[in-house]
Design a protein around this motif. Structure first.
Motif, PDB file in Angstrom:
ATOM      1  N   UNK A   1       3.949 -14.252 -13.280  1.00 50.57           N
ATOM      2  CA  UNK A   1       2.999 -13.674 -13.249  1.00 50.57           C
ATOM      3  C   UNK A   1       3.128 -13.043 -11.805  1.00 50.57           C
ATOM      4  N   UNK A   2       3.370 -11.434 -11.598  1.00 48.21           N
ATOM      5  CA  UNK A   2       3.907 -11.078 -10.621  1.00 48.21           C
ATOM      6  C   UNK A   2       2.618 -10.751  -9.831  1.00 48.21           C
ATOM      7  N   UNK A   3       1.651 -10.586 -10.292  1.00 47.49           N
ATOM      8  CA  UNK A   3       0.259 -10.406  -9.212  1.00 47.49           C
ATOM      9  C   UNK A   3       0.312  -8.944  -8.844  1.00 47.49           C
ATOM     10  N   UNK A   4       0.234  -8.665  -7.598  1.00 43.72           N
ATOM     11  CA  UNK A   4       0.201  -7.339  -7.042  1.00 43.72           C
ATOM     12  C   UNK A   4       1.436  -7.293  -6.080  1.00 43.72           C
ATOM     13  N   UNK A   5       2.172  -5.940  -6.441  1.00 41.96           N
ATOM     14  CA  UNK A   5       3.293  -5.711  -5.451  1.00 41.96           C
ATOM     15  C   UNK A   5       3.377  -4.266  -4.884  1.00 41.96           C
ATOM     16  N   UNK A   6       4.027  -4.327  -3.716  1.00 43.69           N
ATOM     17  CA  UNK A   6       4.160  -2.932  -3.267  1.00 43.69           C
ATOM     18  C   UNK A   6       5.466  -2.527  -2.806  1.00 43.69           C
ATOM     19  N   UNK A   7       5.835  -1.288  -2.845  1.00 43.82           N
ATOM     20  CA  UNK A   7       7.328  -0.898  -2.702  1.00 43.82           C
ATOM     21  C   UNK A   7       7.000   0.669  -2.057  1.00 43.82           C
TER      22      UNK A   7
ATOM     23  N   UNK B   1       6.657  14.014   3.432  1.00 45.94           N
ATOM     24  CA  UNK B   1       5.661  13.409   2.539  1.00 45.94           C
ATOM     25  C   UNK B   1       6.494  12.070   2.348  1.00 45.94           C
ATOM     26  N   UNK B   2       5.463  11.182   2.189  1.00 45.94           N
ATOM     27  CA  UNK B   2       6.172   9.756   1.705  1.00 45.94           C
ATOM     28  C   UNK B   2       4.989   9.154   0.699  1.00 45.94           C
ATOM     29  N   UNK B   3       5.422   8.489  -0.315  1.00 44.42           N
ATOM     30  CA  UNK B   3       4.184   7.848  -1.100  1.00 44.42           C
ATOM     31  C   UNK B   3       4.594   6.146  -1.212  1.00 44.42           C
ATOM     32  N   UNK B   4       3.632   5.623  -1.098  1.00 48.53           N
ATOM     33  CA  UNK B   4       3.770   4.006  -1.024  1.00 48.53           C
ATOM     34  C   UNK B   4       3.025   3.650  -2.527  1.00 48.53           C
ATOM     35  N   UNK B   5       3.719   2.690  -2.906  1.00 47.39           N
ATOM     36  CA  UNK B   5       3.437   2.474  -4.425  1.00 47.39           C
ATOM     37  C   UNK B   5       2.687   0.923  -4.476  1.00 47.39           C
ATOM     38  N   UNK B   6       1.807   0.803  -5.161  1.00 48.61           N
ATOM     39  CA  UNK B   6       0.961  -0.369  -5.503  1.00 48.61           C
ATOM     40  C   UNK B   6       1.069  -0.644  -6.992  1.00 48.61           C
ATOM     41  N   UNK B   7       1.421  -1.815  -7.493  1.00 48.28           N
ATOM     42  CA  UNK B   7       1.369  -2.076  -8.912  1.00 48.28           C
ATOM     43  C   UNK B   7       0.759  -3.869  -9.079  1.00 48.28           C
ATOM     44  N   UNK B   8      -0.338  -3.781 -10.143  1.00 44.39           N
ATOM     45  CA  UNK B   8      -0.913  -5.076 -10.280  1.00 44.39           C
ATOM     46  C   UNK B   8      -0.670  -5.187 -11.659  1.00 44.39           C
ATOM     47  N   UNK B   9      -0.593  -6.859 -11.981  1.00 45.01           N
ATOM     48  CA  UNK B   9      -0.670  -7.058 -13.458  1.00 45.01           C
ATOM     49  C   UNK B   9      -1.568  -7.800 -14.009  1.00 45.01           C
ATOM     50  N   UNK B  10      -2.763  -7.794 -13.126  1.00 41.58           N
ATOM     51  CA  UNK B  10      -3.958  -8.563 -13.790  1.00 41.58           C
ATOM     52  C   UNK B  10      -5.116  -7.727 -14.371  1.00 41.58           C
ATOM     53  N   UNK B  11      -4.550  -6.387 -14.629  1.00 40.42           N
ATOM     54  CA  UNK B  11      -5.556  -5.549 -15.256  1.00 40.42           C
ATOM     55  C   UNK B  11      -6.815  -5.335 -14.787  1.00 40.42           C
ATOM     56  N   UNK B  12      -6.825  -5.613 -13.218  1.00 41.08           N
ATOM     57  CA  UNK B  12      -7.882  -5.479 -12.384  1.00 41.08           C
ATOM     58  C   UNK B  12      -8.725  -3.798 -12.426  1.00 41.08           C
ATOM     59  N   UNK B  13      -9.785  -3.723 -12.562  1.00 43.00           N
ATOM     60  CA  UNK B  13     -10.567  -2.445 -12.461  1.00 43.00           C
ATOM     61  C   UNK B  13     -10.246  -1.751 -11.087  1.00 43.00           C
TER      62      UNK B  13
END
Lengths: 109, 113
Positions: B1-7, B18-30
Protein backbone atom coordinates in the motif's frame (compact mmCIF):
# COMPACT_ATOMS: atom_id res chain seq x y z
CA UNK A 1 -10.14 33.89 9.78
CA UNK A 2 -9.59 31.51 12.63
CA UNK A 3 -6.45 32.01 14.72
CA UNK A 4 -4.50 29.13 16.26
CA UNK A 5 -2.00 29.57 19.09
CA UNK A 6 0.19 26.80 20.46
CA UNK A 7 2.11 26.86 23.70
CA UNK A 8 4.79 26.56 24.77
CA UNK A 9 6.78 27.32 21.60
CA UNK A 10 9.75 25.31 22.85
CA UNK A 11 10.07 22.58 25.44
CA UNK A 12 13.04 20.60 26.71
CA UNK A 13 12.39 17.48 28.77
CA UNK A 14 14.43 14.84 30.48
CA UNK A 15 13.60 11.36 29.25
CA UNK A 16 10.80 9.92 31.37
CA UNK A 17 9.14 13.26 32.13
CA UNK A 18 5.55 14.15 31.32
CA UNK A 19 4.35 17.18 29.41
CA UNK A 20 1.24 19.02 28.27
CA UNK A 21 1.02 20.94 25.01
CA UNK A 22 -1.79 23.40 24.44
CA UNK A 23 -3.66 24.60 21.36
CA UNK A 24 -6.03 27.58 21.60
CA UNK A 25 -8.29 28.55 18.71
CA UNK A 26 -10.35 31.67 18.17
CA UNK A 27 -13.57 30.23 16.75
CA UNK A 28 -15.65 27.07 16.81
CA UNK A 29 -14.14 24.18 14.89
CA UNK A 30 -15.39 20.98 13.32
CA UNK A 31 -11.94 19.66 12.53
CA UNK A 32 -8.92 19.39 14.81
CA UNK A 33 -5.85 17.26 14.36
CA UNK A 34 -2.57 16.84 16.21
CA UNK A 35 0.54 15.96 14.22
CA UNK A 36 4.11 15.12 15.09
CA UNK A 37 6.74 16.26 12.62
CA UNK A 38 9.81 14.13 13.22
CA UNK A 39 13.39 15.35 12.70
CA UNK A 40 13.29 14.00 9.12
CA UNK A 41 10.32 16.23 8.29
CA UNK A 42 7.66 13.56 8.12
CA UNK A 43 4.20 14.54 9.40
CA UNK A 44 2.66 11.79 11.50
CA UNK A 45 -1.00 11.77 12.48
CA UNK A 46 -1.46 11.57 16.23
CA UNK A 47 -5.12 12.35 16.83
CA UNK A 48 -8.18 13.50 14.97
CA UNK A 49 -10.09 15.07 17.83
CA UNK A 50 -12.61 17.87 17.17
CA UNK A 51 -14.09 17.12 20.59
CA UNK A 52 -13.69 14.70 23.48
CA UNK A 53 -10.76 12.65 24.70
CA UNK A 54 -8.64 9.98 23.03
CA UNK A 55 -5.66 7.94 24.11
CA UNK A 56 -3.02 6.07 22.17
CA UNK A 57 -0.32 4.49 24.29
CA UNK A 58 1.68 7.18 26.07
CA UNK A 59 -0.14 9.95 24.25
CA UNK A 60 -3.58 11.31 24.93
CA UNK A 61 -5.52 14.35 23.78
CA UNK A 62 -8.51 16.30 24.97
CA UNK A 63 -10.46 18.94 23.08
CA UNK A 64 -12.92 21.19 24.90
CA UNK A 65 -14.66 22.70 21.90
CA UNK A 66 -16.92 25.00 23.95
CA UNK A 67 -13.84 26.62 25.52
CA UNK A 68 -11.81 26.58 22.31
CA UNK A 69 -8.76 24.64 23.32
CA UNK A 70 -7.12 21.27 22.94
CA UNK A 71 -4.43 19.61 25.02
CA UNK A 72 -1.91 16.95 24.04
CA UNK A 73 -0.42 14.92 26.89
CA UNK A 74 2.84 13.04 26.53
CA UNK A 75 3.71 10.72 29.38
CA UNK A 76 7.04 9.02 30.07
CA UNK A 77 8.68 10.90 27.22
CA UNK A 78 11.28 9.20 25.05
CA UNK A 79 13.99 10.65 22.84
CA UNK A 80 11.99 9.54 19.82
CA UNK A 81 9.24 11.98 20.88
CA UNK A 82 11.51 14.85 19.84
CA UNK A 83 10.31 17.00 16.97
CA UNK A 84 7.60 19.56 16.37
CA UNK A 85 3.98 19.08 17.41
CA UNK A 86 1.35 20.85 15.35
CA UNK A 87 -2.27 21.51 16.00
CA UNK A 88 -4.43 22.07 12.89
CA UNK A 89 -8.05 23.22 12.85
CA UNK A 90 -10.84 23.92 10.42
CA UNK A 91 -14.30 25.33 10.79
CA UNK A 92 -16.62 26.42 7.98
CA UNK A 93 -16.36 23.74 5.34
CA UNK A 94 -13.91 21.82 7.51
CA UNK A 95 -11.17 21.40 4.96
CA UNK A 96 -9.72 24.92 4.95
CA UNK A 97 -7.23 23.93 7.60
CA UNK A 98 -5.18 26.38 9.65
CA UNK A 99 -2.03 25.16 11.38
CA UNK A 100 -0.57 26.55 14.55
CA UNK A 101 3.11 27.51 14.65
CA UNK A 102 3.93 24.35 16.57
CA UNK A 103 5.66 23.32 19.79
CA UNK A 104 9.26 22.22 19.35
CA UNK A 105 10.06 19.40 21.79
CA UNK A 106 13.49 18.08 22.62
CA UNK A 107 13.78 15.06 24.91
CA UNK A 108 17.21 14.55 26.46
CA UNK A 109 18.53 11.06 27.19
CA UNK B 1 0.00 0.00 0.00
CA UNK B 2 1.92 3.02 -1.28
CA UNK B 3 -0.40 5.59 0.33
CA UNK B 4 0.50 9.10 -0.74
CA UNK B 5 3.67 9.87 -2.66
CA UNK B 6 5.30 13.04 -3.92
CA UNK B 7 7.83 13.61 -6.66
CA UNK B 8 10.41 14.86 -6.94
CA UNK B 9 11.55 14.83 -3.33
CA UNK B 10 14.14 17.53 -4.02
CA UNK B 11 14.20 20.15 -6.77
CA UNK B 12 16.40 23.11 -7.57
CA UNK B 13 15.17 25.51 -10.23
CA UNK B 14 15.92 29.01 -11.44
CA UNK B 15 13.81 32.12 -11.06
CA UNK B 16 11.26 32.41 -13.86
CA UNK B 17 11.15 28.72 -14.74
CA UNK B 18 8.02 26.62 -14.63
CA UNK B 19 8.09 23.68 -12.27
CA UNK B 20 5.48 21.04 -11.46
CA UNK B 21 5.32 19.06 -8.24
CA UNK B 22 3.47 15.78 -8.39
CA UNK B 23 1.24 14.13 -5.82
CA UNK B 24 -0.28 10.67 -6.11
CA UNK B 25 -2.48 8.76 -3.68
CA UNK B 26 -3.66 5.17 -3.83
CA UNK B 27 -6.50 5.39 -1.28
CA UNK B 28 -9.12 6.81 -3.69
CA UNK B 29 -9.57 9.72 -1.28
CA UNK B 30 -11.89 12.44 -2.56
CA UNK B 31 -10.00 15.39 -1.09
CA UNK B 32 -6.44 16.42 -1.84
CA UNK B 33 -4.43 19.39 -0.59
CA UNK B 34 -1.23 21.32 -1.14
CA UNK B 35 0.57 23.08 1.70
CA UNK B 36 3.84 24.92 2.01
CA UNK B 37 6.04 24.98 5.07
CA UNK B 38 8.59 27.72 5.50
CA UNK B 39 11.47 27.55 7.93
CA UNK B 40 10.27 27.86 11.49
CA UNK B 41 6.61 28.01 10.58
CA UNK B 42 3.57 25.81 10.47
CA UNK B 43 1.96 24.72 7.23
CA UNK B 44 -0.15 27.03 5.06
CA UNK B 45 -2.80 25.77 2.66
CA UNK B 46 -2.22 26.68 -1.01
CA UNK B 47 -5.05 24.87 -2.82
CA UNK B 48 -7.34 21.97 -2.22
CA UNK B 49 -9.61 19.79 -4.31
CA UNK B 50 -12.86 18.08 -3.34
CA UNK B 51 -12.94 15.78 -6.38
CA UNK B 52 -11.69 15.54 -9.95
CA UNK B 53 -12.11 18.90 -11.71
CA UNK B 54 -13.10 20.69 -8.46
CA UNK B 55 -10.47 22.92 -6.87
CA UNK B 56 -10.50 25.87 -4.49
CA UNK B 57 -8.04 28.39 -3.12
CA UNK B 58 -6.50 28.17 0.29
CA UNK B 59 -4.63 30.75 2.33
CA UNK B 60 -1.71 31.43 -0.08
CA UNK B 61 -2.70 30.58 -3.69
CA UNK B 62 -0.93 33.38 -5.57
CA UNK B 63 1.71 32.15 -8.00
CA UNK B 64 0.42 28.57 -8.07
CA UNK B 65 -1.82 26.61 -10.41
CA UNK B 66 -3.45 23.25 -9.75
CA UNK B 67 -5.42 20.75 -11.75
CA UNK B 68 -7.09 17.45 -10.98
CA UNK B 69 -8.12 15.42 -13.97
CA UNK B 70 -7.86 12.10 -12.10
CA UNK B 71 -8.88 11.38 -8.52
CA UNK B 72 -5.48 9.97 -7.61
CA UNK B 73 -3.31 12.83 -8.90
CA UNK B 74 -3.07 16.47 -7.85
CA UNK B 75 -0.16 18.31 -9.49
CA UNK B 76 0.96 21.76 -8.32
CA UNK B 77 2.55 24.08 -10.88
CA UNK B 78 4.62 27.16 -10.27
CA UNK B 79 4.25 28.92 -13.59
CA UNK B 80 7.15 31.35 -13.06
CA UNK B 81 9.07 30.43 -9.95
CA UNK B 82 10.25 33.14 -7.57
CA UNK B 83 12.76 32.97 -4.69
CA UNK B 84 9.91 33.50 -2.23
CA UNK B 85 8.52 30.14 -3.34
CA UNK B 86 11.53 28.33 -1.91
CA UNK B 87 9.88 26.06 0.62
CA UNK B 88 8.95 22.50 1.54
CA UNK B 89 5.71 21.48 -0.15
CA UNK B 90 3.43 18.87 1.35
CA UNK B 91 0.57 17.10 -0.32
CA UNK B 92 -2.23 15.56 1.74
CA UNK B 93 -5.40 13.63 1.16
CA UNK B 94 -8.62 12.93 3.05
CA UNK B 95 -11.44 10.47 2.70
CA UNK B 96 -13.93 13.26 3.36
CA UNK B 97 -16.79 11.00 4.37
CA UNK B 98 -17.63 11.74 7.98
CA UNK B 99 -14.15 12.92 8.86
CA UNK B 100 -11.82 15.73 7.94
CA UNK B 101 -8.70 13.77 8.90
CA UNK B 102 -5.81 14.42 6.52
CA UNK B 103 -2.83 12.21 5.71
CA UNK B 104 0.40 13.73 4.46
CA UNK B 105 2.98 12.79 1.89
CA UNK B 106 6.73 12.97 2.56
CA UNK B 107 7.18 16.47 1.14
CA UNK B 108 9.15 18.06 -1.70
CA UNK B 109 11.96 20.46 -0.87
CA UNK B 110 12.04 23.16 -3.57
CA UNK B 111 14.82 25.70 -3.92
CA UNK B 112 14.48 28.58 -6.35
CA UNK B 113 17.80 30.27 -7.16
Amino acid sequence: GIQVEQSPPDLILQEGANSTLRCNFSDSVNNLQWFHQNPWGQLINLFYIPSGTKQNGRLSATTVATERYSLLYISSSQTTDSGVYFCAVGNTGGFKTIFGAGTRLFVKA
Amino acid sequence: DAGITQSPRYKITETGRQVTLMCHQTWSHSYMFWYRQDLGHGLRLIYYSAAADITDKGEVPDGYVVSRSKTENFPLTLESATRSQTSVYFCASSDGSGTYEQYFGPGTRLTVT
